[in-house]
Every structure is written in structure tokens, then in C-alpha cells.
Design an enzyme around this catalytic site. Structure first.
Site, PDB file in Angstrom:
ATOM      1  N   ARG A  78     -10.247  54.501  95.016  1.00 12.10           N
ATOM      2  CA  ARG A  78     -10.376  53.080  95.453  1.00 12.10           C
ATOM      3  C   ARG A  78     -11.554  52.183  95.107  1.00 12.10           C
ATOM      4  O   ARG A  78     -11.508  51.034  95.289  1.00 12.10           O
ATOM      5  CB  ARG A  78     -10.310  52.973  97.185  1.00 12.10           C
ATOM      6  CG  ARG A  78     -11.161  53.828  97.738  1.00 12.10           C
ATOM      7  CD  ARG A  78     -10.917  54.434  99.417  1.00 12.10           C
ATOM      8  NE  ARG A  78     -10.116  55.553  99.294  1.00 12.10           N
ATOM      9  CZ  ARG A  78      -9.705  56.120 100.067  1.00 12.10           C
ATOM     10  NH1 ARG A  78      -9.959  55.753 101.565  1.00 12.10           N
ATOM     11  NH2 ARG A  78      -8.761  57.256 100.020  1.00 12.10           N
ATOM     12  N   LYS A 122     -13.657  69.393  95.547  1.00  9.63           N
ATOM     13  CA  LYS A 122     -11.919  69.829  96.039  1.00  9.63           C
ATOM     14  C   LYS A 122     -11.812  71.435  95.694  1.00  9.63           C
ATOM     15  O   LYS A 122     -12.606  71.772  94.833  1.00  9.63           O
ATOM     16  CB  LYS A 122     -11.220  69.199  94.909  1.00  9.63           C
ATOM     17  CG  LYS A 122     -10.802  67.756  94.965  1.00  9.63           C
ATOM     18  CD  LYS A 122      -9.652  67.379  94.246  1.00  9.63           C
ATOM     19  CE  LYS A 122      -9.312  65.841  94.269  1.00  9.63           C
ATOM     20  NZ  LYS A 122      -8.727  65.371  95.367  1.00  9.63           N
ATOM     21  N   ASP A 134     -11.017  64.450  88.337  1.00  9.54           N
ATOM     22  CA  ASP A 134     -11.558  64.393  89.759  1.00  9.54           C
ATOM     23  C   ASP A 134     -11.784  65.525  90.618  1.00  9.54           C
ATOM     24  O   ASP A 134     -10.837  66.292  90.757  1.00  9.54           O
ATOM     25  CB  ASP A 134     -10.479  63.496  90.387  1.00  9.54           C
ATOM     26  CG  ASP A 134     -10.966  63.106  92.154  1.00  9.54           C
ATOM     27  OD1 ASP A 134     -12.395  63.286  92.185  1.00  9.54           O
ATOM     28  OD2 ASP A 134      -9.980  62.639  92.853  1.00  9.54           O
TER      29      ASP A 134
HETATM   30  N1  BES Z   1      -7.174  61.770  93.213  1.00  4.93           N
HETATM   31  C1  BES Z   1      -7.027  62.158  94.503  1.00  4.93           C
HETATM   32  C2  BES Z   1      -5.570  61.853  95.054  1.00  4.93           C
HETATM   33  C3  BES Z   1      -4.616  63.107  94.554  1.00  4.93           C
HETATM   34  C4  BES Z   1      -4.581  64.069  95.149  1.00  4.93           C
HETATM   35  C5  BES Z   1      -3.591  62.699  93.564  1.00  4.93           C
HETATM   36  C6  BES Z   1      -3.371  65.124  94.790  1.00  4.93           C
HETATM   37  C7  BES Z   1      -2.883  63.396  92.854  1.00  4.93           C
HETATM   38  C8  BES Z   1      -2.757  64.719  93.814  1.00  4.93           C
HETATM   39  C9  BES Z   1      -8.016  60.980  95.385  1.00  4.93           C
HETATM   40  O1  BES Z   1      -9.040  60.688  94.603  1.00  4.93           O
HETATM   41  C10 BES Z   1      -8.304  61.632  96.463  1.00  4.93           C
HETATM   42  O2  BES Z   1      -9.034  62.875  96.039  1.00  4.93           O
HETATM   43  N2  BES Z   1      -7.788  61.295  97.665  1.00  4.93           N
HETATM   44  C11 BES Z   1      -8.187  61.819  98.673  1.00  4.93           C
HETATM   45  C12 BES Z   1      -8.779  60.985  99.678  1.00  4.93           C
HETATM   46  C13 BES Z   1      -9.514  61.629 100.925  1.00  4.93           C
HETATM   47  C14 BES Z   1     -10.774  62.165 100.640  1.00  4.93           C
HETATM   48  C15 BES Z   1      -9.848  60.191 101.576  1.00  4.93           C
HETATM   49  C16 BES Z   1      -6.765  62.646  99.449  1.00  4.93           C
HETATM   50  O3  BES Z   1      -5.966  61.942  99.204  1.00  4.93           O
HETATM   51  O4  BES Z   1      -6.931  63.726  99.806  1.00  4.93           O
HETATM   52 ZN    ZN Z   2      -8.842  60.818  92.502  1.00  4.15          ZN
HETATM   53 ZN    ZN Z   3     -10.810  61.943  94.657  1.00  8.22          ZN
END
Ligand code: BES
Ligand code: ZN
Ligand code: ZN
Length: 476
Positions: A330, A256, A249
Site C-alpha cells: 500500500r 514473514k 517481500d
Molecule cells: N505481499 C503480501 C501479500 C500477499 C500474501 C500476497 C500472500 C500474496 C500471497 C503483502 O505485502 C502483505 O504482506 N500483506 C499482509 C498485510 C498485513 C501485514 C497487514 C497480509 O496480507 O498478511
Molecule cells: Zn507485499
Molecule cells: Zn508484505
């Protein structure tokens, strides 16, 4: 590694472990009586949980470890971890572990902790060094009937190891094709039904959300489906367990930043838990029908990648406005949930590294539980506390559900207005739109799947959090 139950200590080799409770301080095994008495009198050892004394008696290397007043699953697993880590640091390739009576009911947890503490993340260094490896374990007890518990601990630890390896290894190696290959291997070895939905099939069926997330990748998206028929009544409705399988991701165009992106190979931890579970369901004769679904994609950037502002049609028919390409979990889960409803499930459980927000809320010891069915949520919470894979409820609120209404589509994947506030609940609110009338619980392992601050029986990195919880849930 070989594990044997023996009535008496036969081997003089390796480490002899003598757990001792506060109660037994005054009457320890004869061979350490003198040694211990002096330490106890000098208040150097009180028998507190996890307290250790190490010594040699003749040529025999000995570890005395306190078990405290009473035992619990967590403390016994930690005890096992402490023993295992001591063996590792003293390079003891053989252990004789005297199992005291007060731990008979916790033999499984003790061995799980010990075995799980042996996990080593592999490496691909070109010069192979032969490292330490625990080769023989003698469990000293006259209770033959513990054999079953010990065998179970061994199978579970193998499943946990398998899952950790999948999560720790990088995604140039663990990609969709690799996971598909593993699903087929597991199915073949255990005689499960398996279906690997290919990119072509997904396109034909209309998995718009899963395919959109994968658009930036050169590799094909897949959805892995495993079916285990373990119930005595063959027609019993299945539990469907869906694991997020984002092999990496990057966040997509909502890229990120440094310090957040490096470990995102962990984003298939939910999927890895489902594969690990299927590795052991049959071996443990679990009496349930279980379907595992793993939607697999890679969230990258590139000329074909999906963009913020795109509108995509989901498998359910709903249209989704993409407001943030990093909220991709999601999306892939939503299509998998729609697919799962076809099985008329007894329950749908989603397990995923869905949000970082769950880590902010609960830290790295509790997964988040969000559900439309309180008994189901309670059963999962209980299973978590019985395995030391803790989970804690977080709310769904009517207003959070409204937050994802979109002006230009049926729903949007992220509410820019409220940002990260209640991020875990809002991510689950998105999933909830797809579950229809089914009983559903989401297990968010975003904070627990990968730890920098490991438990006593773990190392840094992948934890396989959720595997033992789900197994316990299915067994009860
Ligand atoms: N895979 C990430 C969530 C994640 C972050 C898992 C750190 C494990 C460690 C997920 O897809 C994500 O990026 N979520 C974002 C959502 C936001 C952009 C709405 C988050 O939680 O920051
Ligand atoms: Zn993710
Ligand atoms: Zn993500």
C-alpha cells in the site's frame, strides 16, 4: 510454434483431436463413426464436457473429446487446456484439431486454453534436457475468417507467458534493474513513451513511501512509466494502470515466517501484468490511451531498513506512521497513485498482490475488487467473467477508512487493533486516501497470482491473473 488453418486433415502425424458435442453424437465424422458407435451404445462415452476417448485408427493417434451441450468461455478454455495437456502427456509434437461449428464463436478461447496449457516454468539446471514442445498445430475448419481470432489468441498467450516467466523467476534475477530494462525494451519495440524514474529522481521528487520500503535493499528503487497512445482522439484521457512491483517481500522487520515467505518473488505480479499488457497493447491495436506505472522496490531487513514506528512523508505530503513493515504494498502504490493523478486520468486501476486476506475471503479463483466508482468496478468485473479471470467486489466502509487514522501522523499503514479482520478492505482504504477525486478501482490478486491448485489450462505457480481482464476492460 506454427499454427495453420486448413480445410482438411492433411497431416497424419501427431495427434488428431475430434471434439464432439452431445448433439453430434449420432452423426460424428465418418472415420470415427464405427468406433464411436460401439462406445456410445455401451455408454462408455456420452459426449459430456471434457470427457475423452483416445485410440489409434491405423497409425493415426486420435483424441475424441466431448464438448457437452453448450459452450462458455470458461469451459472452452478448459477444453483447450485438456487437449493441450493430453498432447503433452502423449508427447504429441503435432496436433490437428478439428474445429466443430458449435465452437466457432469460441475459437479464440479454445486456442488460448490450448496454448496456455503448454506453459512450462523454465529452470536453470546446468545439464539441459530437451523436453517436449508442441511444434505444429493445424486447425481444421473451412471458416477462413477465424484466422483473426486465432492470431489474437496467440498474441494474448504470448503476453501471459511473458508475465508468468517474470513472476516465476527468482528476484536475484528479476530485480529493479531487470524490470527497468524490460520496460525500455518493450517501449522501444512498440514505440511507446517510457520514463524510468531513478532513485535520485525519486528522492528529489519526494517519493518517501516507495524509498522507505526499499531502504533495506542494496539495490536502487525505481518507478517505471510506460505510455501507449492508442486512442483515435489523441486528447482522450488515459486509463492509468499501476502494478505493485515488490521484487521480494520478506515482510521487513515484521518478518514473514516459514511457509509464507518462500514464494514472495511473486510480489511483483501486478507489475508483471502491466508489463505483459504493454507487450500486447500495440499488437492488438487497442484503441485507448493507457499509462502503466510500476513502483519497484525490495522489502528486506538490514541496518538501513525501515522500522515499525517510523513516520514517513508521502509524495502527496501526507505523513504515514509505519505500524507494520509487511504492509508495504500500500505504501509503494500510494506514491504511485499520487504520481498518477498528474495525468488527469479517466480512471486509475491498481493491480497488486496486496493482501493475503483477499485469498482468505475469495480463494484462488476470484481477485478482489474495491472501488470508489461502481460503474468502473462493474466494468472490471464483467471483463473478468468474459476472460475467466474472475473478480468479485469487496466493500469499503466509512469505519474502515477511520481505522487508519494515526495519533502521531496523518495516517498509519495498518491498524494493530483490528488485526487481519477485513484486511483487504482496510488495505484498500489506505490507498483510497491518495486517489482524491479520481475514479479508482483496486484489483487485489494476492490470492490469485500464484496457484497451488491450477485451472485446467494452467500449471502450478504464476497465473498472470488480471492480464486478460485488463485487456478486455480496455477493449470495451
Ligand atoms: N505481499 C503480501 C501479500 C500477499 C500474501 C500476497 C500472500 C500474496 C500471497 C503483502 O505485502 C502483505 O504482506 N500483506 C499482509 C498485510 C498485513 C501485514 C497487514 C497480509 O496480507 O498478511
Ligand atoms: Zn507485499
Ligand atoms: Zn508484505
Amino acid at each position: 510454434m506454427k499454427i495453420k488453418i486448413e480445410k482438411k486433415v492433411k497431416s497424419k502425424k501427431g495427434l488428431l483431436v475430434v471434439p464432439i458435442s452431445k448433439k453430434k453424437l449420432a452423426s460424428p465424422p465418418a472415420f470415427i463413426k464405427k468406433f464411436l458407435k460401439t462406445r456410445v451404445n455401451n455408454k462408455e462415452f456420452k459426449g459430456k464436457k471434457g470427457e475423452t476417448l483416445s485410440t489409434y485408427l491405423g497409425n493415426q493417434k486420435i483424441l475424441i473429446i466431448g464438448t457437452g451441450k453448450s459452450a462458455s468461455i470458461r469451459s472452452t478454455k478448459e477444453l483447450g487446456g485438456k487437449i493441450g495437456k493430453h498432447a503433452k502427456s502423449t508427447k504429441s509434437e503435432e496436433i490437428s484439431l478439428m474445429l466443430p461449428e458449435n465452437l466457432h464463436n469460441f475459437a479464440q478461447s479454445l486456442l488460448e486454453g490450448l496454448l496456455m496449457s503448454q506453459y512450462e516454468e523454465g529452470n536453470l539446471k546446468s545439464k539441459k534436457k530437451k523436453g517436449y514442445c508442441l511444434e505444429k498445430l493445424h486447425i481444421i475448419t473451412d471458416k477462413k475468417s477465424l484466422e483473426k481470432d486465432l492470431k489474437k489468441a496467440q498474441i494474448i498467450s504470448e503476453g501471459v507467458k511473458y508475465t508468468k516467466d517474470l513472476v516465476n523467476k527468482p528476484s536475484n534475477l528479476i530485480d529493479a534493474a531487470y524490470l527497468a530494462h524490460e520496460a525500455k525494451r518493450i517501449a522501444k519495440e512498440n514505440k511507446y513513451k517510457v520514463a524510468i524514474l531513478t532513485q535520485k529522481q525519486l528522492e528529489k521528487e519526494g517519493w518517501g513511501l516507495l524509498l522507505a520500503v526499499n531502504q533495506g535493499s542494496e539495490k536502487e528503487a525505481k518507478c517505471l512509466v510506460l505510455q501507449y497512445d492508442g486512442a483515435i482522439n489523441k486528447r482522450e484521457k488515459p486509463a492509468v494502470i499501476i502494478g505493485k512491483g515488490i521484487v521480494f517481500d520478506t515482510g521487513g522487520y515484521n518478518l514473514k515466517p516459514t511457509n509464507y515467505i518462500e514464494t514472495m518473488q511473486q510480489d511483483m505480479a501486478g507489475g508483471a501484468v502491466v508489463l505483459g499488457l504493454f507487450e500486447i497493447l500495440k499488437k492488438l491495436h487497442v484503441r485507448k490511451n493507457v499509462i502503466g506505472i510500476i513502483p519497484v522496490a525490495e522489502n528486506l531487513i538490514g541496518k538501513n531498513a525501515y522500522r515499525p514506528s517510523d513516520i514517513i512523508q508521502a509524495l502527496s505530503g501526507l505523513t504515514v506512521e509505519i505500524t507494520n513493515t509487511d504492509a508495504e504494498g500500500r505504501l509503494v502504490l500510494a506514491d504511485a497513485i499520487t504520481y498518477a493523478t498528474k495525468f488527469k486520468p479517466a480512471s486509475i486501476i491498481t493491480i497488486a498482490t496486496l493482501t493475503g486476506a483477499v485469498g482468505v475471503a475469495l480463494g484462488d479463483r476470484y481477485a478482489g475488487l474495491i472501488s470508489n466508482d461502481i460503474p468502473l468496478r462493474s466494468a472490471l468485473q464483467k471483463a473478468g467473467s468474459e476472460t475467466d479471470e474472475l473478480a468479485w467486489p469487496l466493500p469499503l466502509h466509512h469505519d474502515y477508512k477511520k481505522k487508519i487514522d494515526s495519533k502521531v501522523a496523518d495516517i498509519k499503514n495498518y491498524d494493530l487493533g483490528s488485526g487481519r479482520y477485513g484486511g483487504c478492505s482496510k488495505a484498500a482504504a489506505f490507498l483510497e486516501r491518495f486517489v482524491e477525486k479520481n475514479k479508482w478501482c483496486h484489483v487485489d490478486i494476492g490470492g490469485t497470482a500464484f496457484s497451488e491448485d491450477p485451472k485446467a489450462y494452467q500449471g502450478k505457480g504464476a497465473t498472470a491473473h488480471g492480464l486478460q481482464l485488463l485487456l478486455k476492460f480496455l477493449e470495451s
